[in-house]
Scaffold this motif. Structure first.
Motif, PDB file in Angstrom:
ATOM      1  N   LEU A   1       0.834  -1.202   0.000  1.00 50.18           N
ATOM      2  CA  LEU A   1       0.000   0.000   0.000  1.00 50.18           C
ATOM      3  C   LEU A   1       0.865   1.247   0.000  1.00 50.18           C
ATOM      4  CD1 LEU A   1      -2.757   1.504   0.469  1.00 50.18           C
ATOM      5  CD2 LEU A   1      -2.330   1.210   2.923  1.00 50.18           C
TER       6      LEU A   1
ATOM      7  N   THR B   1       0.488   2.120 -11.365  1.00 49.33           N
ATOM      8  CA  THR B   1      -0.603   1.213 -11.710  1.00 49.33           C
ATOM      9  C   THR B   1      -0.394   0.534 -13.051  1.00 49.33           C
ATOM     10  OG1 THR B   1      -1.858   3.106 -12.582  1.00 49.33           O
ATOM     11  CG2 THR B   1      -2.321   2.427 -10.323  1.00 49.33           C
TER      12      THR B   1
ATOM     13  N   ALA C   1      -1.792  -1.205  -3.746  1.00 46.28           N
ATOM     14  CA  ALA C   1      -2.964  -0.341  -3.611  1.00 46.28           C
ATOM     15  C   ALA C   1      -2.492   1.069  -3.275  1.00 46.28           C
ATOM     16  CB  ALA C   1      -3.886  -0.879  -2.526  1.00 46.28           C
TER      17      ALA C   1
ATOM     18  N   SER D   1      -7.483   3.338  -4.301  1.00 56.29           N
ATOM     19  CA  SER D   1      -8.318   2.581  -3.381  1.00 56.29           C
ATOM     20  C   SER D   1      -9.011   3.480  -2.374  1.00 56.29           C
ATOM     21  CB  SER D   1      -7.467   1.551  -2.626  1.00 56.29           C
ATOM     22  OG  SER D   1      -6.894   0.638  -3.526  1.00 56.29           O
TER      23      SER D   1
ATOM     24  N   GLN E   1     -10.455  -1.118   3.576  1.00 62.12           N
ATOM     25  CA  GLN E   1     -10.954  -1.280   2.216  1.00 62.12           C
ATOM     26  C   GLN E   1      -9.826  -1.666   1.269  1.00 62.12           C
ATOM     27  OE1 GLN E   1     -14.175  -1.030   1.285  1.00 62.12           O
ATOM     28  NE2 GLN E   1     -13.626  -1.604  -0.791  1.00 62.12           N
ATOM     29  N   ALA E   2      -8.690  -0.977   1.393  1.00 64.54           N
ATOM     30  CA  ALA E   2      -7.562  -1.257   0.510  1.00 64.54           C
ATOM     31  C   ALA E   2      -6.975  -2.649   0.761  1.00 64.54           C
ATOM     32  CB  ALA E   2      -6.477  -0.200   0.695  1.00 64.54           C
TER      33      ALA E   2
ATOM     34  N   LEU F   1      -7.755  -5.210  -1.502  1.00 65.63           N
ATOM     35  CA  LEU F   1      -7.149  -5.072  -2.826  1.00 65.63           C
ATOM     36  C   LEU F   1      -5.646  -5.264  -2.779  1.00 65.63           C
ATOM     37  CD1 LEU F   1      -9.102  -1.931  -4.051  1.00 65.63           C
ATOM     38  CD2 LEU F   1      -9.612  -4.315  -4.494  1.00 65.63           C
TER      39      LEU F   1
ATOM     40  N   ARG G   1      -5.769  -9.529  -4.978  1.00 67.55           N
ATOM     41  CA  ARG G   1      -6.261  -9.075  -6.279  1.00 67.55           C
ATOM     42  C   ARG G   1      -6.498 -10.249  -7.219  1.00 67.55           C
ATOM     43  NH1 ARG G   1      -3.870  -3.222  -7.893  1.00 67.55           N
ATOM     44  NH2 ARG G   1      -4.003  -2.301  -5.837  1.00 67.55           N
TER      45      ARG G   1
ATOM     46  N   GLN H   1     -16.419  -2.088  -8.177  1.00 67.67           N
ATOM     47  CA  GLN H   1     -16.459  -1.208  -7.011  1.00 67.67           C
ATOM     48  C   GLN H   1     -17.324   0.012  -7.311  1.00 67.67           C
ATOM     49  OE1 GLN H   1     -12.154  -0.696  -6.596  1.00 67.67           O
ATOM     50  NE2 GLN H   1     -12.308  -1.705  -4.617  1.00 67.67           N
TER      51      GLN H   1
ATOM     52  N   LYS I   1     -17.948   4.022  -5.962  1.00 65.85           N
ATOM     53  CA  LYS I   1     -17.350   5.119  -5.204  1.00 65.85           C
ATOM     54  C   LYS I   1     -18.422   5.882  -4.451  1.00 65.85           C
ATOM     55  CE  LYS I   1     -16.317   8.867  -7.328  1.00 65.85           C
ATOM     56  NZ  LYS I   1     -15.725   9.848  -8.255  1.00 65.85           N
TER      57      LYS I   1
ATOM     58  N   LEU J   1     -14.462   3.281  -1.361  1.00 70.90           N
ATOM     59  CA  LEU J   1     -14.766   2.342  -2.431  1.00 70.90           C
ATOM     60  C   LEU J   1     -15.441   1.118  -1.836  1.00 70.90           C
ATOM     61  CD1 LEU J   1     -11.653   2.330  -4.802  1.00 70.90           C
ATOM     62  CD2 LEU J   1     -13.871   3.383  -5.170  1.00 70.90           C
TER      63      LEU J   1
ATOM     64  N   ASP K   1     -16.838  -2.710  -2.465  1.00 72.07           N
ATOM     65  CA  ASP K   1     -16.826  -3.875  -3.339  1.00 72.07           C
ATOM     66  C   ASP K   1     -18.266  -4.285  -3.626  1.00 72.07           C
ATOM     67  OD1 ASP K   1     -14.091  -4.001  -3.416  1.00 72.07           O
ATOM     68  OD2 ASP K   1     -13.934  -5.452  -1.784  1.00 72.07           O
TER      69      ASP K   1
END
Length: 245
Positions: free
Chosen positions: A49, A69, A76, A96, A114-115, A118, A123, A139, A141, A150, A152
């Motif tokens: 992260l 990315t 994340a 994220s 939340q992250a 991910l 992932r 996801q 927002k 975010l 899921d």
């Protein structure tokens, strides 16, 4: 969860580092004051992260996030910034989370939770668990005074329309969305079914029907809420349950 803090302000880095110490399952791997240093540490530390500022000297956080990315198996990213106008560009590069400074520890913990879903090991699992025919975003927002969250879609049990808003009910509670129920039904029609003019529910979480004084209600796994089923739609829900049995 290994974390790298990227911010040109030493006091902001120190604040985030102190807050990370209070969040279970997080380990501060390093700090960087600019994009170049962040990329170097990204290669050496391999964080899960990034807590990333946006306005920094040289390459800004959005540009850095775009580079990151595009790499294979990226970490994340949660943006931590003093400016709210970058939220849409931030999520365009698959952020994220998006937190406004001064970040408080409760907001940070929620964004990290939340992250965490991910993180890199998860992932691939998420990718294999979601059916390829499933419709719509993975996801959703939600923007509020607490920041950007975010959700899921696979964790959402139902969407309930109340007044001018739609509320998503999920394992972590409920979240207000600035989207219409009609739009959500059109997008997620393969995964959610309408049970009432003000409610659509996730097919995979339907546990059954219960009859009460106000008619039938659908029970959903993982939450106590039981949305009312309209008389007009009851036959279709019963038929769906028979097919699932």
């Amino acid at each position: 969860m290994g974390v790298l803090i990227v911010d040109d302000e030493p006091l902001a880095r120190a604040r985030l580092a102190r807050q990370l110490q209070t969040i279970n399952g997080c380990q501060l791997l390093g700090e960087a004051a600019d994009g170049e240093s962040a990329l170097q540490q990204l290669d050496s530390l391999d964080p899960d992260l990034l807590l990333l500022d946006i306005e920094m000297p040289g390459e800004n956080g959005l540009q850095l996030a775009t580079q990151i990315t595009n790499r294979p198996n990226p970490p994340a990213i949660i943006f931590c910034t003093a400016h709210d106008e970058f939220a849409l560009p931030a999520f365009a590069v698959a952020a994220s989370g998006y937190l406004l400074k001064p970040v408080n520890v409760e907001q940070l913990a929620q964004a990290i939770a939340q992250a965490r879903r991910l993180s890199k090991p998860q992932r691939q699992a998420l990718h294999t668990q979601v059916p390829q025919h499933a419709s719509g975003r993975r996801q959703i927002k939600a923007v509020s005074r607490r920041g950007v969250q975010l959700l899921d879609v696979d964790d959402i049990r139902c969407f309930i329309a109340e007044d001018k808003y739609v509320i998503a009910h999920h394992s972590g509670g409920e979240t207000v969305l600035d989207e219409s129920l009609k739009e959500l039904e059109a997008e997620f029609g393969e995964r959610f079914v309408r049970v009432h003019r003000n409610a659509i529910v996730a097919v995979d979480f339907i546990a059954g029907l219960q009859k009460g004084g106000d008619g039938y209600r659908v029970t959903l796994a993982g939450i106590a809420l039981t949305p009312v089923v309209s008389r007009r739609l009851l036959a279709g829900i019963k038929s769906l349950l028979a097919e699932m049995a």
